[in-house]
Design an enzyme around this catalytic site. Sequence first.
Site, PDB file in Angstrom:
ATOM      1  N   ASP A 181       8.873   5.165   3.411  1.00  0.00           N
ATOM      2  CA  ASP A 181       8.207   5.463   2.163  1.00  0.00           C
ATOM      3  C   ASP A 181       8.459   6.953   1.932  1.00  0.00           C
ATOM      4  O   ASP A 181       8.905   7.667   2.827  1.00  0.00           O
ATOM      5  CB  ASP A 181       6.705   5.135   2.220  1.00  0.00           C
TER       6      ASP A 181
HETATM    7  C1  BGC Z   1       5.204   4.661  -2.896  1.00  0.00           C
HETATM    8  C2  BGC Z   1       6.287   3.620  -2.798  1.00  0.00           C
HETATM    9  C3  BGC Z   1       7.345   3.906  -3.828  1.00  0.00           C
HETATM   10  C4  BGC Z   1       7.880   5.303  -3.592  1.00  0.00           C
HETATM   11  C5  BGC Z   1       8.980   5.698  -4.568  1.00  0.00           C
HETATM   12  C6  BGC Z   1       5.744   6.074  -2.848  1.00  0.00           C
HETATM   13  O1  BGC Z   1       4.750   6.980  -3.169  1.00  0.00           O
HETATM   14  O2  BGC Z   1       4.263   4.474  -1.862  1.00  0.00           O
HETATM   15  O3  BGC Z   1       5.764   2.337  -2.985  1.00  0.00           O
HETATM   16  O4  BGC Z   1       8.362   2.948  -3.761  1.00  0.00           O
HETATM   17  O5  BGC Z   1       6.809   6.235  -3.745  1.00  0.00           O
HETATM   18  O6  BGC Z   1       8.510   5.848  -5.842  1.00  0.00           O
END
Ligand code: BGC
Length: 848
Positions: A259
């Site tokens: 993540d």
């Molecule tokens: C989120 C993810 C997301 C990523 C990219 C993160 O803050 O937890 O689910 O895919 O950002 O936007």
Amino acid sequence: MKTNGLLKNSRPQNGVLLASLFLLFLFTMNSRAADVDALLTRMTLEEKIGMLHGRADPDPALGLNGAGYVQGVPRLNIPPLRLADGPAGIRTRLPATALPAPIALAASFDADLAFRYGASIGREGLARHQNVLLSPMVNIVRVPQAGRNFETLGEDPHLAAVMVGAEIKGIQEQGLMATVKHFIANNQEDNRFAVDTTIDERTLREIYLPGFEAAVKAGVAAVMCAYNSINATFACENDALLNTVLRQEYGFKGFVMTDWWAVHSLNALTQGLNLEMPGYEIPAYSQPVYFQEPLLQAVRSGAIAESAVDQALRPILVQMERFGLLDAALPEPQMDEQAHAAVALESAIKGAVLLKNRDRALPLREEQLDKLLVLGPTASHTLVGGGGSSRVLPLRRDSSLDELRRLGGGEGLHYLPGVELDGQAIPARFLSWAGESGLLRYQGRSPADSTTAPRRDAQLVFTGEQALSGAEAWTWTGQLQVPASGSYELKIQTRGGSGRLYLDDEMLAFSDEGVLSQASLIPTRDGLRNDGASRELVAGRSYQLRVEARAQNPDAKLEIRLSWLTPEQKKAGLEQVQAQAQTASAVVVFAYVEGTEGGDRRSLALPGYQDELIETVTASARGPVIVVLNVGAPVTMPWADAADAILQMWYPGQEGGKATAALLLGHENPSGKLPVTFPHSEQDLPTPATIQYPGVGNRQQYSEGLFVGYRWYDEMHIEPLFPFGHGLSYSRFEYSDLDVESSPDQGLRVSFTLRNDSERAGVETPQLYLTQTGSQTLVLVPQKLVGFVKVPLAAGETRRLTLEVAPRAFQWWNPAHSAWETVPGPGILTIGASSRELRLSAVLDPAP
Ligand code: BGC
């Protein structure tokens, strides 16, 4: 992993077929591996490491920027990878079809629809030149407060597993890689970066892992590891979960990406992580990038072997090869806006859950449209989706109000916001500085740093033509006095930048433009973002007021307004509602909660004074009161008894207005079922101790174990407000003649008859639950969902239906043997319209 013998006895002809498919799979995987190995030998160390982390997209011109970018190796014809969110539609800077929130998809209990939902995102992702979709999210709803519950597929592992598998196939069959996220135990937003979850292995296997296992079975290309740690090891460097469970046991052949900013050390490379995202530093996070310079140095110094780099990169290249990215030219599909709008509409309709319908208050009758009162901000501004990284820029947005008008509600249909979100600009006479009215404005980073002489503004209203331009920041200071003591909502509203509002040095509100902005998703009537808070203020006192603002970028114009809602304005609004409700033939009140990434809800109550609004309406309305909910997770409903009908529309996507109006008017028949339990109160939740939720310090214990969602309410004999699986229809269904026999795979085959016993066509979702009663020693849940089917039936139609229950349904995870084992003794299979409305049952003695 051991199997319990049941799985070994599949039919011979199946065996032959499976064996040939397996050989074909091995052959394809081997030839892929060979191509990729050849490629790896031609890559320099820098090129390899360049593909193990993301970077800023160098080509922003097309507006295709999603969330991430991984550079390729042009000299070897390896293209870059573009990665975009997300779960409810493709998010780049360009608009796309905004589908209903995934929780609405889960409520459809319709795997075919999940496939089409996935397929439309897959196609649009390709049309937007993306290669990897950061979706679906299959974290189980553990607590109703969690900010991202609307992005998930509910509280039940079986439902989530079936839906996620179908959706992934839909996405990937178009040619876009899917990423199942967030692996694992990322079940809340509060403290998500740091929380350590203590969780026992059986619970992990039986509740939290099945969705991910199903994703791997469906061939998912990527897994996103979560921010949190599990049993003291960060998810992104968790060898036991990433290598042992995911790869060795489930057979995952894809790549694991972090993540965003979720990596904590170089160790992660050998613990199962492949790709570090987004791969660059930003000032807001003091997180270094590991799979870049530090990795290069570590390999050069011999601390990490280059073969470990190859091992991390290989699955990324294998998936690129599998999805045709290493081939010359790929076809570029077009956005099929009409077809995808149809999927969005169908999902909104099929996901809608009719929670209550006393005396058939719904559907509305034609003649009621003439004197209908519609209330609530989300009636006129559809809350398409929740907030955060899943937020899609919709191709269009209809509204329930317009649709109701279009479908017959003419002159007699009245609309009032009911709860006033905009308020009014605070008049000059309540603002002062040094005894004179108005606020003092400084231009510069702070008053001390002002680049021009301060000037006095009567009000803080710079909108439209008055928008501020310039590369600097602004600060307003002064005092606020109120005309009478009471509860005031103070608001800061902006467009093209950000504004922070402080009262006596406490930051009350922060309105800005970003994806993770906590400002309201419902703009003001003139399109500004809006954030505010309520405070009890006392007449005669002076409050210190400060507003700090800046434009989004030096070329942008900032619109900003300081507003309030006074107790008198609120009272006058409610009186107006009351007067109109007394004469309306029916009242439809839209209520909402803005679920968002980045934070949990402090309370399960509807925010603001929406409960008060609904209670005002139910107390004064002459006709029936219908509540439409635009919420992504359970809310408490102190007015539930008084309301005549309650229709849960979730966040219904860009076609949500059309879907809502069609359901209210009976042009469509509701058929969704709750994928989450709605409790009566916060006291009823499975996580009463702070150490369970939200945790103490950075620690948290999942000590409720298997008793998540309805498993808890059943075990504790707590009557929920609306149980898991509940959902009414305008039709009536009868169940009869349950038959159970063994299935060839050693599971069960369950047949029953379903009849539509009404005058209108409708869709029912029979649900099959298993209760295992035989063991004295084993902790067992009172019942669990083991099958479901979505069945359309014409008026009066009868159908014989069959459901297969897989052997796994009868098993438990025995941590002592690290194996699935059959629960001994008898069981009961029940089938019905919800987890609490069971119509037929059969005793299994013994269980298969
Ligand atoms: C989120 C993810 C997301 C990523 C990219 C993160 O803050 O937890 O689910 O895919 O950002 O936007």
